[in-house]
Motif scaffolding. Structure first.
Motif, PDB file in Angstrom:
ATOM      1  N   LYS A   1     -24.230  61.934 -55.568  1.00 43.90           N
ATOM      2  CA  LYS A   1     -23.098  62.325 -56.416  1.00 43.90           C
ATOM      3  C   LYS A   1     -23.488  62.874 -57.784  1.00 43.90           C
ATOM      4  O   LYS A   1     -22.664  62.962 -58.690  1.00 43.90           O
ATOM      5  CB  LYS A   1     -22.103  61.174 -56.555  1.00 43.90           C
ATOM      6  CG  LYS A   1     -21.516  60.739 -55.231  1.00 43.90           C
ATOM      7  CD  LYS A   1     -20.467  59.684 -55.430  1.00 43.90           C
ATOM      8  CE  LYS A   1     -19.820  59.164 -54.190  1.00 43.90           C
ATOM      9  NZ  LYS A   1     -20.224  59.454 -52.921  1.00 43.90           N
ATOM     10  N   ASP A   2     -24.724  63.228 -57.975  1.00 45.90           N
ATOM     11  CA  ASP A   2     -25.178  63.808 -59.238  1.00 45.90           C
ATOM     12  C   ASP A   2     -26.393  64.674 -58.960  1.00 45.90           C
ATOM     13  O   ASP A   2     -27.399  64.144 -58.483  1.00 45.90           O
ATOM     14  CB  ASP A   2     -25.517  62.710 -60.236  1.00 45.90           C
ATOM     15  CG  ASP A   2     -25.721  63.231 -61.650  1.00 45.90           C
ATOM     16  OD1 ASP A   2     -25.209  64.318 -61.955  1.00 45.90           O
ATOM     17  OD2 ASP A   2     -26.382  62.538 -62.438  1.00 45.90           O
ATOM     18  N   PRO A   3     -26.343  65.959 -59.146  1.00 42.49           N
ATOM     19  CA  PRO A   3     -25.300  66.767 -59.770  1.00 42.49           C
ATOM     20  C   PRO A   3     -24.229  67.222 -58.764  1.00 42.49           C
ATOM     21  O   PRO A   3     -24.347  66.992 -57.571  1.00 42.49           O
ATOM     22  CB  PRO A   3     -26.080  67.981 -60.280  1.00 42.49           C
ATOM     23  CG  PRO A   3     -27.163  68.159 -59.288  1.00 42.49           C
ATOM     24  CD  PRO A   3     -27.538  66.754 -58.856  1.00 42.49           C
TER      25      PRO A   3
ATOM     26  N   ARG B   1     -24.950  68.142 -64.182  1.00 40.14           N
ATOM     27  CA  ARG B   1     -25.078  66.685 -64.110  1.00 40.14           C
ATOM     28  C   ARG B   1     -23.754  66.074 -64.541  1.00 40.14           C
ATOM     29  O   ARG B   1     -23.000  66.659 -65.329  1.00 40.14           O
ATOM     30  CB  ARG B   1     -26.188  66.202 -65.038  1.00 40.14           C
ATOM     31  CG  ARG B   1     -27.556  66.724 -64.662  1.00 40.14           C
ATOM     32  CD  ARG B   1     -28.556  66.272 -65.667  1.00 40.14           C
ATOM     33  NE  ARG B   1     -28.176  66.873 -66.954  1.00 40.14           N
ATOM     34  CZ  ARG B   1     -29.018  67.122 -67.935  1.00 40.14           C
ATOM     35  NH1 ARG B   1     -30.276  66.815 -67.810  1.00 40.14           N
ATOM     36  NH2 ARG B   1     -28.611  67.654 -69.052  1.00 40.14           N
ATOM     37  N   ASN B   2     -23.464  64.888 -64.045  1.00 33.45           N
ATOM     38  CA  ASN B   2     -22.225  64.201 -64.411  1.00 33.45           C
ATOM     39  C   ASN B   2     -22.127  64.000 -65.916  1.00 33.45           C
ATOM     40  O   ASN B   2     -21.049  64.101 -66.494  1.00 33.45           O
ATOM     41  CB  ASN B   2     -22.123  62.861 -63.686  1.00 33.45           C
ATOM     42  CG  ASN B   2     -21.866  63.040 -62.211  1.00 33.45           C
ATOM     43  OD1 ASN B   2     -21.412  64.080 -61.767  1.00 33.45           O
ATOM     44  ND2 ASN B   2     -22.185  62.019 -61.437  1.00 33.45           N
ATOM     45  N   GLU B   3     -23.256  63.734 -66.539  1.00 32.51           N
ATOM     46  CA  GLU B   3     -23.291  63.536 -67.990  1.00 32.51           C
ATOM     47  C   GLU B   3     -22.750  64.772 -68.721  1.00 32.51           C
ATOM     48  O   GLU B   3     -22.005  64.650 -69.694  1.00 32.51           O
ATOM     49  CB  GLU B   3     -24.733  63.270 -68.418  1.00 32.51           C
ATOM     50  CG  GLU B   3     -24.936  63.117 -69.897  1.00 32.51           C
ATOM     51  CD  GLU B   3     -26.407  62.922 -70.226  1.00 32.51           C
ATOM     52  OE1 GLU B   3     -26.825  63.429 -71.272  1.00 32.51           O
ATOM     53  OE2 GLU B   3     -27.127  62.273 -69.444  1.00 32.51           O
TER      54      GLU B   3
ATOM     55  N   GLN C   1     -21.376  68.477 -53.496  1.00 33.31           N
ATOM     56  CA  GLN C   1     -21.785  67.258 -54.188  1.00 33.31           C
ATOM     57  C   GLN C   1     -23.065  66.752 -53.541  1.00 33.31           C
ATOM     58  O   GLN C   1     -23.171  66.702 -52.314  1.00 33.31           O
ATOM     59  CB  GLN C   1     -20.679  66.214 -54.077  1.00 33.31           C
ATOM     60  CG  GLN C   1     -20.887  65.000 -54.924  1.00 33.31           C
ATOM     61  CD  GLN C   1     -19.668  64.105 -54.879  1.00 33.31           C
ATOM     62  OE1 GLN C   1     -19.027  63.956 -53.851  1.00 33.31           O
ATOM     63  NE2 GLN C   1     -19.352  63.504 -55.992  1.00 33.31           N
TER      64      GLN C   1
ATOM     65  N   HIS D   1     -13.733  65.964 -62.991  1.00 32.32           N
ATOM     66  CA  HIS D   1     -13.904  65.389 -61.661  1.00 32.32           C
ATOM     67  C   HIS D   1     -13.044  66.188 -60.702  1.00 32.32           C
ATOM     68  O   HIS D   1     -11.835  66.057 -60.694  1.00 32.32           O
ATOM     69  CB  HIS D   1     -13.499  63.917 -61.654  1.00 32.32           C
ATOM     70  CG  HIS D   1     -14.382  63.090 -62.513  1.00 32.32           C
ATOM     71  ND1 HIS D   1     -15.651  62.747 -62.136  1.00 32.32           N
ATOM     72  CD2 HIS D   1     -14.203  62.577 -63.742  1.00 32.32           C
ATOM     73  CE1 HIS D   1     -16.210  62.027 -63.086  1.00 32.32           C
ATOM     74  NE2 HIS D   1     -15.353  61.919 -64.071  1.00 32.32           N
TER      75      HIS D   1
END
Length: 70
Positions: free
Chosen positions: A44-46, A59-61, A40, A2
């Motif tokens: 907020k993704d990606p 991607r956040n994942e 961003q 993050h």
């Protein structure tokens, strides 16, 4: 991972051992390299990360598999 404050941080390691880890290594996410979040998306993704003068969106994942020094 993050890094929404745009500070550069040194990458420690990937926590995943599967195909995601291999993909991250191929993209340049290797231990010791400096990485920073630069863009961003509205949802907020990606998030786009700058690594070795290259911008890569993750991607956040996938980015959760990366550990950085704070």
């Amino acid at each position: 991972l993050h890094l929404c404050d745009r500070r550069q941080r040194q990458m420690c390691k990937e926590t995943d051992t599967g195909s995601i880890r291999r993909r991250l290594l191929d993209l340049g996410f290797i231990p010791g390299v400096m990485v920073s979040a630069i863009l961003q998306s509205p949802f907020k993704d990606p998030i786009a990360y700058k690594i070795k003068n290259t911008v890569i969106a993750l991607r956040n994942e996938d980015s959760k598999q990366i550990l950085v020094e704070s």
